[in-house]
Design a protein around this motif. Sequence first.
Motif, PDB file in Angstrom:
ATOM      1  N   GLU A 184       0.801  -1.220   0.000  1.00 38.79           N
ATOM      2  CA  GLU A 184       0.000   0.000   0.000  1.00 38.79           C
ATOM      3  C   GLU A 184       0.838   1.276   0.000  1.00 38.79           C
ATOM      4  OE1 GLU A 184      -3.316   0.253   2.553  1.00 38.79           O
ATOM      5  OE2 GLU A 184      -3.935  -1.820   2.269  1.00 38.79           O
ATOM      6  N   ARG A 185       1.863   1.302  -0.804  1.00 35.42           N
ATOM      7  CA  ARG A 185       2.736   2.469  -0.858  1.00 35.42           C
ATOM      8  C   ARG A 185       2.014   3.703  -1.415  1.00 35.42           C
ATOM      9  NH1 ARG A 185       7.293   4.137  -4.244  1.00 35.42           N
ATOM     10  NH2 ARG A 185       8.901   5.095  -2.938  1.00 35.42           N
ATOM     11  N   LEU A 186       0.956   3.489  -2.182  1.00 35.84           N
ATOM     12  CA  LEU A 186       0.153   4.610  -2.686  1.00 35.84           C
ATOM     13  C   LEU A 186      -0.336   5.484  -1.544  1.00 35.84           C
ATOM     14  CD1 LEU A 186      -1.490   6.031  -4.965  1.00 35.84           C
ATOM     15  CD2 LEU A 186      -3.280   4.325  -4.571  1.00 35.84           C
ATOM     16  N   TRP A 187      -0.768   4.860  -0.454  1.00 32.66           N
ATOM     17  CA  TRP A 187      -1.308   5.596   0.690  1.00 32.66           C
ATOM     18  C   TRP A 187      -0.271   5.807   1.794  1.00 32.66           C
ATOM     19  CZ3 TRP A 187      -5.056   7.190  -1.897  1.00 32.66           C
ATOM     20  CH2 TRP A 187      -5.927   6.363  -2.598  1.00 32.66           C
ATOM     21  N   HIS A 188       0.818   5.044   1.781  1.00 33.87           N
ATOM     22  CA  HIS A 188       1.792   5.074   2.868  1.00 33.87           C
ATOM     23  C   HIS A 188       3.196   5.217   2.279  1.00 33.87           C
ATOM     24  CE1 HIS A 188      -1.476   3.718   5.479  1.00 33.87           C
ATOM     25  NE2 HIS A 188      -1.743   2.796   4.561  1.00 33.87           N
ATOM     26  N   PRO A 189       3.599   6.427   1.962  1.00 36.01           N
ATOM     27  CA  PRO A 189       4.881   6.625   1.260  1.00 36.01           C
ATOM     28  C   PRO A 189       6.111   6.249   2.079  1.00 36.01           C
ATOM     29  CG  PRO A 189       3.871   8.737   1.841  1.00 36.01           C
ATOM     30  CD  PRO A 189       2.835   7.689   2.099  1.00 36.01           C
ATOM     31  N   TYR A 190       5.957   5.962   3.374  1.00 35.57           N
ATOM     32  CA  TYR A 190       7.107   5.519   4.163  1.00 35.57           C
ATOM     33  C   TYR A 190       7.556   4.110   3.773  1.00 35.57           C
ATOM     34  CZ  TYR A 190       3.770   2.760   6.983  1.00 35.57           C
ATOM     35  OH  TYR A 190       2.819   1.866   7.395  1.00 35.57           O
ATOM     36  N   MET A 191       6.724   3.385   3.039  1.00 34.25           N
ATOM     37  CA  MET A 191       7.041   2.000   2.713  1.00 34.25           C
ATOM     38  C   MET A 191       8.135   1.932   1.647  1.00 34.25           C
ATOM     39  SD  MET A 191       3.104   0.577   2.668  1.00 34.25           S
ATOM     40  CE  MET A 191       3.522  -1.153   2.426  1.00 34.25           C
ATOM     41  N   PRO A 192       9.008   0.918   1.714  1.00 40.83           N
ATOM     42  CA  PRO A 192      10.025   0.743   0.666  1.00 40.83           C
ATOM     43  C   PRO A 192       9.367   0.475  -0.689  1.00 40.83           C
ATOM     44  CG  PRO A 192      10.503  -0.614   2.595  1.00 40.83           C
ATOM     45  CD  PRO A 192       9.118  -0.088   2.776  1.00 40.83           C
ATOM     46  N   SER A 193      10.168   0.385  -1.721  1.00 39.08           N
ATOM     47  CA  SER A 193       9.638   0.164  -3.064  1.00 39.08           C
ATOM     48  C   SER A 193       9.004  -1.226  -3.177  1.00 39.08           C
ATOM     49  CB  SER A 193      10.743   0.306  -4.105  1.00 39.08           C
ATOM     50  OG  SER A 193      11.641  -0.791  -4.022  1.00 39.08           O
ATOM     51  N   LEU A 194       8.081  -1.349  -4.092  1.00 41.19           N
ATOM     52  CA  LEU A 194       7.471  -2.648  -4.364  1.00 41.19           C
ATOM     53  C   LEU A 194       8.517  -3.625  -4.876  1.00 41.19           C
ATOM     54  CD1 LEU A 194       5.051  -4.547  -4.683  1.00 41.19           C
ATOM     55  CD2 LEU A 194       4.595  -3.467  -6.901  1.00 41.19           C
ATOM     56  N   ASP A 195       9.444  -3.138  -5.670  1.00 39.53           N
ATOM     57  CA  ASP A 195      10.515  -3.996  -6.178  1.00 39.53           C
ATOM     58  C   ASP A 195      11.260  -4.654  -5.017  1.00 39.53           C
ATOM     59  OD1 ASP A 195      12.124  -5.055  -8.312  1.00 39.53           O
ATOM     60  OD2 ASP A 195      13.648  -3.551  -7.857  1.00 39.53           O
ATOM     61  N   GLU A 196      11.609  -3.872  -4.013  1.00 43.22           N
ATOM     62  CA  GLU A 196      12.291  -4.430  -2.846  1.00 43.22           C
ATOM     63  C   GLU A 196      11.395  -5.409  -2.108  1.00 43.22           C
ATOM     64  OE1 GLU A 196      14.252  -3.067   1.462  1.00 43.22           O
ATOM     65  OE2 GLU A 196      13.790  -1.529  -0.052  1.00 43.22           O
ATOM     66  N   ALA A 197      10.114  -5.052  -1.955  1.00 42.27           N
ATOM     67  CA  ALA A 197       9.181  -5.922  -1.232  1.00 42.27           C
ATOM     68  C   ALA A 197       9.043  -7.279  -1.930  1.00 42.27           C
ATOM     69  CB  ALA A 197       7.825  -5.248  -1.106  1.00 42.27           C
ATOM     70  N   LEU A 198       9.041  -7.275  -3.260  1.00 45.85           N
ATOM     71  CA  LEU A 198       8.924  -8.529  -4.001  1.00 45.85           C
ATOM     72  C   LEU A 198      10.178  -9.388  -3.829  1.00 45.85           C
ATOM     73  CD1 LEU A 198       7.155  -7.159  -7.184  1.00 45.85           C
ATOM     74  CD2 LEU A 198       6.187  -8.831  -5.572  1.00 45.85           C
ATOM     75  N   PHE A 199      11.362  -8.755  -3.814  1.00 47.18           N
ATOM     76  CA  PHE A 199      12.585  -9.501  -3.546  1.00 47.18           C
ATOM     77  C   PHE A 199      12.546 -10.126  -2.149  1.00 47.18           C
ATOM     78  CE2 PHE A 199      14.797  -7.059  -6.999  1.00 47.18           C
ATOM     79  CZ  PHE A 199      15.276  -8.160  -7.692  1.00 47.18           C
ATOM     80  N   VAL A 200      12.101  -9.350  -1.161  1.00 45.46           N
ATOM     81  CA  VAL A 200      12.035  -9.861   0.216  1.00 45.46           C
ATOM     82  C   VAL A 200      11.018 -10.991   0.312  1.00 45.46           C
ATOM     83  CG1 VAL A 200      11.375  -9.257   2.579  1.00 45.46           C
ATOM     84  CG2 VAL A 200      12.847  -7.720   1.259  1.00 45.46           C
ATOM     85  N   LEU A 201       9.874 -10.836  -0.359  1.00 48.45           N
ATOM     86  CA  LEU A 201       8.868 -11.896  -0.351  1.00 48.45           C
ATOM     87  C   LEU A 201       9.430 -13.176  -0.956  1.00 48.45           C
ATOM     88  CD1 LEU A 201       5.974 -12.877   0.130  1.00 48.45           C
ATOM     89  CD2 LEU A 201       5.356 -11.904  -2.099  1.00 48.45           C
ATOM     90  N   ARG A 202      10.172 -13.046  -2.046  1.00 44.47           N
ATOM     91  CA  ARG A 202      10.779 -14.222  -2.670  1.00 44.47           C
ATOM     92  C   ARG A 202      11.713 -14.930  -1.685  1.00 44.47           C
ATOM     93  NH1 ARG A 202      15.286 -13.102  -6.926  1.00 44.47           N
ATOM     94  NH2 ARG A 202      16.409 -12.875  -4.951  1.00 44.47           N
ATOM     95  N   GLU A 203      12.548 -14.162  -0.981  1.00 49.31           N
ATOM     96  CA  GLU A 203      13.476 -14.763  -0.022  1.00 49.31           C
ATOM     97  C   GLU A 203      12.728 -15.435   1.124  1.00 49.31           C
ATOM     98  OE1 GLU A 203      16.795 -15.074  -0.466  1.00 49.31           O
ATOM     99  OE2 GLU A 203      16.232 -14.293  -2.453  1.00 49.31           O
TER     100      GLU A 203
END
Length: 281
Positions: free
Chosen positions: A253-272
């Motif tokens: 939900e980075r659209l509403w919460h700009p403190y969140m890291p990038s989606l790209d990073e989140a997807l890498f972390v989810l994969r790990e």
Amino acid sequence: MSATPNLSQLSNLSWCFSSMGCQELSLDQIARLAAKHGLSQVELRAVSEQINLPAVAREEQWLSRSTKELLGNADVAIAGFNSSAKLAQPFEEAQVEIEAFAPLMAHFGATSLRVFDGAMDLSESWDHIWRWLDRWERLREERDWCFSLAFETHDCLLQGEDIAKLFSQGHQHIGLLWDSHHTWKKAGIDPLKSWREVAPFTTHIHVKDSISKPSARHPFSYVLPGQGEFPLGPLLEQLADDGFGGPVSLEWERLWHPYMPSLDEALFVLREYVAQLRAAA
């Protein structure tokens, strides 16, 4: 040297993400981000900094362009579109938005349009709900549409008995978008218990993670997948064991919460994280 496995190779779940995590990207950039992470589908909520997707489609002339071109030649499909329509609204108001999305649903071959539940006192709202759903079914038949509505567990549809009641009248072209974090955080229900109750109706799932630290908009803060208090691992394992075949979407939900890291990073972390779950199994 072999390539690092992606999410789709690590899990038998049908992974995707919501574009609200990368709202700054154009449609073709969103598709390429999905392809980068080995995902074959995305859920569209925001494109090019806008959530009014029918307006974006008019501005960018989506309907006069091939989906292959629009998606940057990536082998990626649209799992569903997300509207802002609500079951709590008068049907006439929701219909305006549903009709605006209908040409996009047909053009991209999407079969699911998200509709919010909205804030309602369910003890006083079932007659409204039944009329609303009856009108939806008539409208769908009249327009010969090929998509269904997926009602998100967002505001009032949090308890299993209420969700079951929504589907109790035999309406054929509705499903449930189960936001597993909402039923956990808002209603305090263990996700595995919720899943047992909502599984018969669920066509699409949102997952995310958080910690009990207040943020600007909530009494909690979102964190990278697997780094918070949400029991993500047990839920993913149960979904896999049950053979859930619908989209499992990281709703970042980075659209509403700009403190969140990038989606790209989140997807890498989810994969790990998923790789660690697989290694530990």
